[in-house]
Motif scaffolding. Sequence first.
Motif, mmCIF file in Angstrom:
data_model
loop_
_atom_site.group_PDB
_atom_site.id
_atom_site.type_symbol
_atom_site.label_atom_id
_atom_site.label_comp_id
_atom_site.label_asym_id
_atom_site.label_seq_id
_atom_site.Cartn_x
_atom_site.Cartn_y
_atom_site.Cartn_z
ATOM 1 N N LEU A 6 0.809 -1.205 0.075
ATOM 2 C CA LEU A 6 0.199 0.100 -0.047
ATOM 3 C C LEU A 6 0.866 1.288 0.037
ATOM 4 C CD1 LEU A 6 -2.901 -1.018 2.270
ATOM 5 C CD2 LEU A 6 -3.036 -0.603 -0.095
ATOM 6 N N VAL A 7 2.007 1.212 0.682
ATOM 7 C CA VAL A 7 2.898 2.406 0.691
ATOM 8 C C VAL A 7 3.396 2.794 -0.437
ATOM 9 C CG1 VAL A 7 5.193 3.028 1.590
ATOM 10 C CG2 VAL A 7 3.616 2.208 3.374
ATOM 11 N N GLY A 8 3.857 1.334 -1.359
ATOM 12 C CA GLY A 8 4.136 1.451 -2.939
ATOM 13 C C GLY A 8 3.175 2.066 -3.435
ATOM 14 N N LEU A 9 1.958 1.849 -3.477
ATOM 15 C CA LEU A 9 0.934 2.092 -4.036
ATOM 16 C C LEU A 9 0.532 3.442 -4.222
ATOM 17 C CD1 LEU A 9 -1.452 1.695 -6.195
ATOM 18 C CD2 LEU A 9 -2.907 1.208 -4.054
ATOM 19 N N VAL A 10 0.721 4.235 -2.814
ATOM 20 C CA VAL A 10 0.548 5.652 -2.484
ATOM 21 C C VAL A 10 1.721 6.441 -3.249
ATOM 22 C CG1 VAL A 10 0.495 7.357 -0.836
ATOM 23 C CG2 VAL A 10 -0.623 5.332 -0.472
ATOM 24 N N ALA A 11 2.929 5.852 -3.141
ATOM 25 C CA ALA A 11 4.042 6.607 -3.897
ATOM 26 C C ALA A 11 3.784 6.500 -5.007
ATOM 27 C CB ALA A 11 5.283 5.647 -3.522
ATOM 28 N N LEU A 12 3.274 5.540 -6.025
ATOM 29 C CA LEU A 12 3.029 5.644 -7.398
ATOM 30 C C LEU A 12 2.111 6.547 -7.568
ATOM 31 C CD1 LEU A 12 3.503 1.747 -8.290
ATOM 32 C CD2 LEU A 12 4.881 3.562 -8.786
ATOM 33 N N ILE A 13 0.931 6.776 -6.699
ATOM 34 C CA ILE A 13 -0.228 7.557 -7.054
ATOM 35 C C ILE A 13 0.368 8.902 -7.082
ATOM 36 C CG2 ILE A 13 -2.200 8.815 -5.910
ATOM 37 C CD1 ILE A 13 -2.960 6.026 -4.916
ATOM 38 N N HIS A 14 1.376 9.262 -6.164
ATOM 39 C CA HIS A 14 2.008 10.524 -5.983
ATOM 40 C C HIS A 14 3.040 10.725 -6.959
ATOM 41 C CE1 HIS A 14 -0.280 10.859 -2.271
ATOM 42 N NE2 HIS A 14 0.077 12.189 -2.356
ATOM 43 N N LEU A 15 3.641 10.018 -7.828
ATOM 44 C CA LEU A 15 4.345 10.009 -8.894
ATOM 45 C C LEU A 15 3.674 10.369 -10.214
ATOM 46 C CD1 LEU A 15 7.225 7.212 -8.469
ATOM 47 C CD2 LEU A 15 7.632 9.574 -8.193
ATOM 48 N N TYR A 16 2.369 9.743 -10.116
ATOM 49 C CA TYR A 16 1.477 10.132 -11.299
ATOM 50 C C TYR A 16 1.012 11.587 -11.065
ATOM 51 C CZ TYR A 16 -2.110 9.808 -14.710
ATOM 52 O OH TYR A 16 -2.956 9.984 -15.697
ATOM 53 N N ILE A 17 0.734 11.985 -9.792
ATOM 54 C CA ILE A 17 0.336 13.263 -9.608
ATOM 55 C C ILE A 17 1.582 14.392 -9.995
ATOM 56 C CG2 ILE A 17 -0.368 15.148 -7.808
ATOM 57 C CD1 ILE A 17 -1.911 12.681 -6.379
ATOM 58 N N VAL A 18 2.769 13.955 -9.676
ATOM 59 C CA VAL A 18 3.835 14.756 -10.135
ATOM 60 C C VAL A 18 3.759 15.064 -11.653
ATOM 61 C CG1 VAL A 18 6.282 14.820 -10.167
ATOM 62 C CG2 VAL A 18 5.211 14.229 -8.160
ATOM 63 N N TYR A 19 3.431 13.808 -12.366
ATOM 64 C CA TYR A 19 3.683 13.845 -13.747
ATOM 65 C C TYR A 19 2.424 14.882 -14.303
ATOM 66 C CZ TYR A 19 2.218 12.718 -18.494
ATOM 67 O OH TYR A 19 1.629 12.680 -19.972
ATOM 68 N N LEU A 20 1.275 14.808 -13.605
ATOM 69 C CA LEU A 20 0.152 15.484 -14.076
ATOM 70 C C LEU A 20 0.343 16.851 -13.831
ATOM 71 C CD1 LEU A 20 -2.888 13.202 -12.841
ATOM 72 C CD2 LEU A 20 -2.167 13.698 -15.332
ATOM 73 N N GLU A 21 0.846 17.335 -12.755
ATOM 74 C CA GLU A 21 1.103 18.680 -12.093
ATOM 75 C C GLU A 21 2.201 19.139 -12.771
ATOM 76 O OE1 GLU A 21 -1.302 18.386 -7.956
ATOM 77 O OE2 GLU A 21 1.003 18.505 -7.646
ATOM 78 N N MET A 22 3.314 18.543 -13.196
ATOM 79 C CA MET A 22 4.470 19.094 -13.737
ATOM 80 C C MET A 22 4.693 19.185 -15.173
ATOM 81 S SD MET A 22 7.404 18.474 -10.800
ATOM 82 C CE MET A 22 8.468 19.711 -10.923
ATOM 83 N N GLY A 52 3.255 20.158 -7.727
ATOM 84 C CA GLY A 52 3.995 18.748 -8.322
ATOM 85 C C GLY A 52 5.239 18.521 -7.504
ATOM 86 N N LEU A 53 5.984 19.603 -7.495
ATOM 87 C CA LEU A 53 7.472 19.085 -6.704
ATOM 88 C C LEU A 53 7.243 18.639 -5.296
ATOM 89 C CD1 LEU A 53 10.309 19.353 -7.117
ATOM 90 C CD2 LEU A 53 10.320 21.446 -6.129
ATOM 91 N N TYR A 54 6.169 19.302 -4.467
ATOM 92 C CA TYR A 54 5.952 18.671 -3.249
ATOM 93 C C TYR A 54 5.364 17.481 -3.155
ATOM 94 C CZ TYR A 54 6.806 23.526 -1.537
ATOM 95 O OH TYR A 54 7.459 24.927 -1.376
ATOM 96 N N ASN A 55 4.406 17.106 -4.201
ATOM 97 C CA ASN A 55 4.125 15.720 -4.400
ATOM 98 C C ASN A 55 5.148 14.979 -4.698
ATOM 99 O OD1 ASN A 55 1.220 15.553 -3.789
ATOM 100 N ND2 ASN A 55 1.095 17.268 -5.222
ATOM 101 N N GLY A 56 6.012 15.340 -5.319
ATOM 102 C CA GLY A 56 7.253 14.365 -5.613
ATOM 103 C C GLY A 56 8.060 14.092 -4.280
ATOM 104 N N PHE A 57 8.241 15.257 -3.412
ATOM 105 C CA PHE A 57 8.990 15.032 -1.975
ATOM 106 C C PHE A 57 8.168 13.737 -1.346
ATOM 107 C CE2 PHE A 57 10.954 19.299 -2.494
ATOM 108 C CZ PHE A 57 11.755 19.091 -2.910
ATOM 109 N N LEU A 58 6.752 13.888 -1.189
ATOM 110 C CA LEU A 58 6.124 12.826 -0.675
ATOM 111 C C LEU A 58 6.301 11.488 -1.240
ATOM 112 C CD1 LEU A 58 2.667 15.029 -0.187
ATOM 113 C CD2 LEU A 58 4.475 14.458 1.629
ATOM 114 N N ALA A 59 6.431 11.327 -2.295
ATOM 115 C CA ALA A 59 6.623 10.100 -2.966
ATOM 116 C C ALA A 59 8.081 9.654 -2.622
ATOM 117 C CB ALA A 59 6.537 10.181 -4.546
#
Length: 117
Positions: A6-22, A52-59
């Motif tokens: 689940l942690v890996g899934l959340v990280a992947l979700i946030h990497l996708y959010i990084v892509y969408l935002e950046m 998006g950069l902040y979401n990248g730090f979370l991931a």
Amino acid sequence: MIGNILVGLVALIHLYIVYLEMVAWDTPRGHRAFNLKPDFASASKVLASNQGLYNGFLAAGLIWGLYLGAAGFQIKVFFLLCIAVAGLYGAATASRKILYIQTVPAVLGLAALWLGW
């Protein structure tokens, strides 16, 4: 095991959010994902990229915690809590959809970690 998945899934979700935002903010995909009008997307592109950069730090924090294995438990918990709180704030101020995309997966990951799953 389930907690780390689940942690890996959340990280992947946030990497996708990084892509969408950046990267995709000012594209049809970004417009659909965030329900944006093209003129607003163009005007807010720099702000979205910063977000998006902040979401990248979370991931990155979650990936760091996974890399450390059992020693990364507190790091995973910290970053999942950050994501859950950010998701609650986003759901209250921007879109209820954020609750389901960010907060629910983070809380499920937290629960699984705490239960030792």
